[in-house]
Write a protein that holds these residues in place. Structure first.
Motif, PDB file in Angstrom:
ATOM      1  N   ALA A 138      44.878  51.312  37.259  1.00  0.00           N
ATOM      2  CA  ALA A 138      44.189  52.391  37.987  1.00  0.00           C
ATOM      3  C   ALA A 138      45.051  52.880  39.154  1.00  0.00           C
ATOM      4  CB  ALA A 138      42.839  51.890  38.496  1.00  0.00           C
ATOM      5  N   ARG A 139      45.684  51.953  39.823  1.00  0.00           N
ATOM      6  CA  ARG A 139      46.562  52.264  40.950  1.00  0.00           C
ATOM      7  C   ARG A 139      47.724  53.151  40.489  1.00  0.00           C
ATOM      8  NH1 ARG A 139      48.133  47.030  44.402  1.00  0.00           N
ATOM      9  NH2 ARG A 139      46.165  47.320  45.472  1.00  0.00           N
ATOM     10  N   THR A 146      40.807  41.993  35.194  1.00  0.00           N
ATOM     11  CA  THR A 146      40.396  43.035  36.151  1.00  0.00           C
ATOM     12  C   THR A 146      41.515  43.334  37.146  1.00  0.00           C
ATOM     13  OG1 THR A 146      39.142  41.282  37.235  1.00  0.00           O
ATOM     14  CG2 THR A 146      37.881  42.907  36.034  1.00  0.00           C
ATOM     15  N   ALA A 147      42.301  42.331  37.512  1.00  0.00           N
ATOM     16  CA  ALA A 147      43.439  42.585  38.406  1.00  0.00           C
ATOM     17  C   ALA A 147      44.485  43.440  37.684  1.00  0.00           C
ATOM     18  CB  ALA A 147      44.051  41.276  38.875  1.00  0.00           C
ATOM     19  N   PHE A 149      43.885  45.578  35.237  1.00  0.00           N
ATOM     20  CA  PHE A 149      43.344  46.943  35.121  1.00  0.00           C
ATOM     21  C   PHE A 149      43.305  47.647  36.480  1.00  0.00           C
ATOM     22  CE2 PHE A 149      41.588  45.441  31.002  1.00  0.00           C
ATOM     23  CZ  PHE A 149      42.142  46.439  30.219  1.00  0.00           C
ATOM     24  N   GLY A 150      43.104  46.887  37.525  1.00  0.00           N
ATOM     25  CA  GLY A 150      43.149  47.470  38.864  1.00  0.00           C
ATOM     26  C   GLY A 150      44.511  48.075  39.148  1.00  0.00           C
ATOM     27  N   THR A 151      45.556  47.396  38.703  1.00  0.00           N
ATOM     28  CA  THR A 151      46.914  47.909  38.903  1.00  0.00           C
ATOM     29  C   THR A 151      47.165  49.135  38.024  1.00  0.00           C
ATOM     30  OG1 THR A 151      47.537  45.614  39.306  1.00  0.00           O
ATOM     31  CG2 THR A 151      49.330  47.202  39.132  1.00  0.00           C
ATOM     32  N   ASP A 196      47.353  42.535  28.104  1.00  0.00           N
ATOM     33  CA  ASP A 196      46.173  41.743  28.438  1.00  0.00           C
ATOM     34  C   ASP A 196      45.958  40.648  27.395  1.00  0.00           C
ATOM     35  OD1 ASP A 196      43.888  41.208  30.008  1.00  0.00           O
ATOM     36  OD2 ASP A 196      42.616  42.407  28.688  1.00  0.00           O
ATOM     37  N   GLY A 215      39.031  37.055  36.893  1.00  0.00           N
ATOM     38  CA  GLY A 215      39.693  38.077  37.696  1.00  0.00           C
ATOM     39  C   GLY A 215      41.078  38.463  37.215  1.00  0.00           C
ATOM     40  N   GLU A 228      36.838  49.431  30.642  1.00  0.00           N
ATOM     41  CA  GLU A 228      38.135  49.969  31.078  1.00  0.00           C
ATOM     42  C   GLU A 228      38.708  50.905  30.012  1.00  0.00           C
ATOM     43  OE1 GLU A 228      37.274  46.787  30.979  1.00  0.00           O
ATOM     44  OE2 GLU A 228      38.045  45.684  32.708  1.00  0.00           O
TER      45      GLU A 228
END
Ligand code: ATP
Ligand code: MG
Length: 207
Positions: A61-62, A54-55, A57-59, A138, A51, A84
């Motif tokens: 995206a945000r 992905t966390a 990349f989530g940020t 990353d 995770g 991604e």
């Protein structure tokens, strides 16, 4: 048990709940009022559980969703095409991947160091670019852990970055000095992983 006893108990529960929530809200409101600083945050996502990337990349995206400029540097040459990357390149997010040398099955140290250097240079440029709001580094932790990249260089670039710029560093075994410099550090702990039960890494879920 009578109906009125049940009702009484439920009413007491509801009142207690309301009191607890009121206290909690007062504490949270006080904390929110105290937090006035707005500045770039250095975040480390480390640990052995799934995770971390992905966390990160989530940020990204945000940030992109808010019209911010984000950039990504990946310090691992994955064997697979990364989902991604396919998406973020379509929306103009600069995305550098270490595409020579280092893999999980690293063997040639000299070649790895050269690949690391080649990948660190654009990262350093991003960390000096005030037009970039968020930089995701990353799997950077491995470069430092393997002594491919001097931790002092990383610390200097992080400290000198534009004041508003957020940075996220992911990877296991993050160097203590980076953790000390960071504002937010999360450790993802593995409780279970499907791989251990024989489930293979799948596109669209694991990469
Ligand atoms: P993800 O990219 O899914 O967020 P991660 O960044 O936390 O994972 P890495 O250590 O970078 O994890 O590992 C990358 C790959 O290894 C991913 O395909 C992930 O599913 C897998 N992986 C992560 N943690 C574990 C684990 N505890 N056991 C087995 N495989 C793992
Ligand atoms: Mg990862």
């Amino acid at each position: 048990m009578s109906q009125s006893n049940d009702n009484n108990r439920e009413q007491i529960r509801a009142e207690r709940h309301q009191q607890r929530q009121q206290k909690l809200k007062a504490a949270v409101d006080a904390k929110i009022a105290e937090a006035r600083d707005e500045r770039g945050v250095l975040m480390v996502i480390t640990g052995n559980g799934k995770g971390k990337s992905t966390a990160g990349f989530g940020t990204v995206a945000r940030a992109v969703g808010h019209g911010k400029k984000a950039a990504v540097v990946q310090f691992i040459k994955g064997g697979w095409e990364c989902g991604e990357r396919n998406l973020l390149q379509q929306v103009g997010v600069p995305f550098v991947v270490m595409n020579t040398g280092f893999t999980w099955e690293t063997q040639n140290r000299e070649q790895d160091i050269a690949a690391c250097e080649q990948t660190w240079l654009p990262a350093e440029q991003m960390l000096a670019d005030p037009s970039i709001d968020l930089v995701l580094l990353d799997e950077l932790t491995y470069m430092v852990a393997y002594h491919y990249l001097d931790v002092e260089r990383v610390l200097t670039a992080l400290k000198n970055r534009p004041k508003h710029q957020h940075v996220i560093i992911t990877g296991r075994g993050c160097h203590r000095a980076i953790i000390e410099l960071a504002d937010t550090v999360s450790e993802v702990q593995s409780v279970k992983h499907a791989f251990e039960a024989g489930v293979k890494a799948q596109p669209g879920f694991d990469y």
